[in-house]
Design a protein around this motif. Structure first.
Motif, PDB file in Angstrom:
ATOM      1  N   PRO A 167       1.008  -1.366  -0.127  1.00 19.78           N
ATOM      2  CA  PRO A 167      -0.248   0.027   0.299  1.00 19.78           C
ATOM      3  C   PRO A 167       0.820   1.251   0.038  1.00 19.78           C
ATOM      4  O   PRO A 167       1.932   1.269   0.041  1.00 19.78           O
ATOM      5  N   ILE A 168       0.238   2.405  -0.234  1.00 19.88           N
ATOM      6  CA  ILE A 168       0.854   3.914  -0.318  1.00 19.88           C
ATOM      7  C   ILE A 168       0.052   4.537   0.953  1.00 19.88           C
ATOM      8  O   ILE A 168      -0.962   4.220   1.443  1.00 19.88           O
ATOM      9  N   LEU A 169       1.188   5.248   1.660  1.00 23.86           N
ATOM     10  CA  LEU A 169       0.818   6.027   2.773  1.00 23.86           C
ATOM     11  C   LEU A 169       1.140   7.805   2.198  1.00 23.86           C
ATOM     12  O   LEU A 169       2.376   7.718   1.927  1.00 23.86           O
ATOM     13  N   VAL A 193      -4.615   3.251  -0.310  1.00 25.93           N
ATOM     14  CA  VAL A 193      -4.061   4.312   0.063  1.00 25.93           C
ATOM     15  C   VAL A 193      -4.583   4.857   1.395  1.00 25.93           C
ATOM     16  O   VAL A 193      -5.590   5.220   1.486  1.00 25.93           O
ATOM     17  N   LEU A 194      -3.488   5.116   2.199  1.00 20.67           N
ATOM     18  CA  LEU A 194      -3.853   6.058   3.580  1.00 20.67           C
ATOM     19  C   LEU A 194      -3.572   7.491   3.414  1.00 20.67           C
ATOM     20  O   LEU A 194      -2.210   7.856   3.086  1.00 20.67           O
ATOM     21  N   PHE A 195      -4.270   8.325   3.361  1.00 26.30           N
ATOM     22  CA  PHE A 195      -4.169   9.716   3.246  1.00 26.30           C
ATOM     23  C   PHE A 195      -3.788  10.433   4.430  1.00 26.30           C
ATOM     24  O   PHE A 195      -4.920  10.401   5.359  1.00 26.30           O
ATOM     25  N   GLY A 196      -2.652  10.686   4.898  1.00 23.76           N
ATOM     26  CA  GLY A 196      -2.169  10.857   6.055  1.00 23.76           C
ATOM     27  C   GLY A 196      -2.397  12.276   6.556  1.00 23.76           C
ATOM     28  O   GLY A 196      -2.310  13.442   5.481  1.00 23.76           O
ATOM     29  N   PRO A 208      -9.712  17.256   2.339  1.00 29.93           N
ATOM     30  CA  PRO A 208     -11.323  16.943   2.413  1.00 29.93           C
ATOM     31  C   PRO A 208     -11.242  15.370   2.919  1.00 29.93           C
ATOM     32  O   PRO A 208     -11.316  14.558   2.128  1.00 29.93           O
ATOM     33  N   ASP A 209     -11.384  15.130   4.047  1.00 33.77           N
ATOM     34  CA  ASP A 209     -11.300  13.740   4.689  1.00 33.77           C
ATOM     35  C   ASP A 209     -12.449  13.124   4.150  1.00 33.77           C
ATOM     36  O   ASP A 209     -12.304  11.716   3.793  1.00 33.77           O
TER      37      ASP A 209
END
Ligand SMILES: [Zn+2]
Length: 317
Positions: A167-169, A193-196, A208-209
């Motif tokens: 995955p992508i962080l 994807v983890l939008f951190g 924009p969670d």
């Protein structure tokens, strides 16, 4: 078999335990090692780091995800020794914190080269260490706008994520539309994807969670503990109650399975003094009690700290 790459080899997702999903053994800007004001001996670094990881383990912490990118002090052999010494699984990353932390060699690299670099670190190993990266780090450069280099890194990360299942962080989820467009063009589902840093004091207003979560993205409330209540708070600090209210509000919108929490602390910062009084153990010492006080039951807390990160980190075949 399902697995997650750690610096000491693959681990079954059920063995990760409580995961701190966005942390740093030691983060520094490129070149910080040349500034003699900040030199530390290996013994000093151990002395700062080992007690924090031991305490993490004693509290029930199982896995520490180090998202210190290439060029920011990532040191795999050191992580291996820390993991062996403390019993904490350490997941290392490939990728970059942001285009602005990539040294000129990488700054000039094209998407194909960057993709090969990330895939190699995930499937063969990082340098000569034999350790495989378990997550890909990307981010937005200072200034808050995606640069051309940021976009090349995002695209390469997406291709590497699609081909390896890792995955992508992200560091930051501001100016996020171009990032989402890249992921969609490359065929990467947003649940990989983890939008951190959706919760940090500076960037939360521009993140924009719920829009991202509505499209399937995972959201990192991963700067817990950087509070204005600290003795010497950093510029991205936020009032403790405000962050917690933001987080609980997000859960209340039905996004529990997409929420991930962490402290983004440094065990032993490189080239800067770090933030006094803040460690990964905030998760056990402050966050979990706050969540219990807010009425979350143990099953929900376990989902946040154990099941969600295991689901995120598990390599997709
Ligand atoms: Zn970080």
């Amino acid at each position: 078999m399902s697995k997650v790459n750690t610096v000491l080899g693959p681990v079954a997702p059920e063995e990760l335990g409580v995961v701190a999903v966005h942390e740093h053994v030691g983060y520094g800007m490129p070149g910080s090692e040349l500034d003699t004001r900040w030199w530390k001996t290996p013994e000093e670094r151990y002395a700062e780091t080992v007690p924090k990881l031991r305490r993490f383990h004693e509290y029930g912490g199982g896995t520490f995800v180090d998202v210190t990118g290439i060029c920011n002090g990532r040191d795999i052999d050191y992580y291996k020794s820390l993991s062996a010494k403390t019993g904490v699984h350490i997941v290392a990353c490939t990728g970059f914190v942001g285009g602005d932390t990539a040294l000129p060699f990488f700054e000039r690299a094209g998407v194909d080269y960057l993709t090969r670099q990330f895939v190699h670190e995930i499937t063969v190993g990082i340098g000569g260490t034999g350790s495989r990266a378990g997550v890909i780090k990307v981010g937005v450069s200072r200034g808050g706008r995606m640069t051309d280099l940021d976009l090349r890194i995002y695209r390469a990360a997406a291709r590497a994520a699609v081909s390896t299942g890792v995955p992508i962080l992200t560091h930051l989820a501001i100016d996020v539309e171009p990032a989402v467009a890249v992921f969609e063009e490359e065929g990467l589902p947003l649940h990989r994807v983890l939008f951190g840093h959706a919760d940090d004091g500076l960037n939360a207003p521009n993140t924009p969670d719920t829009w991202l979560a509505g499209r399937g993205g995972r959201i990192g409330f991963d700067t817990f503990g950087y509070e204005t209540e600290l003795e010497d708070p950093p510029f991205w600090a936020r009032p403790r109650r405000e962050r917690l209210a933001h987080f609980l509000g997000f859960l209340g919108k039905g996004f529990l399975d997409q929420a991930l929490v962490s402290a983004d602390a440094n065990c032993s910062p490189l080239g800067w003094p770090g933030v006094k009084g803040h460690t990964v153990n905030y998760l056990f010492e402050e966050l979990v009690p706050d969540l219990r006080d807010a009425g979350l039951d143990e099953a929900t807390i376990t989902r946040l700290l154990v099941h969600n990160p295991a689901d995120f980190l598990t390599i997709q075949n």
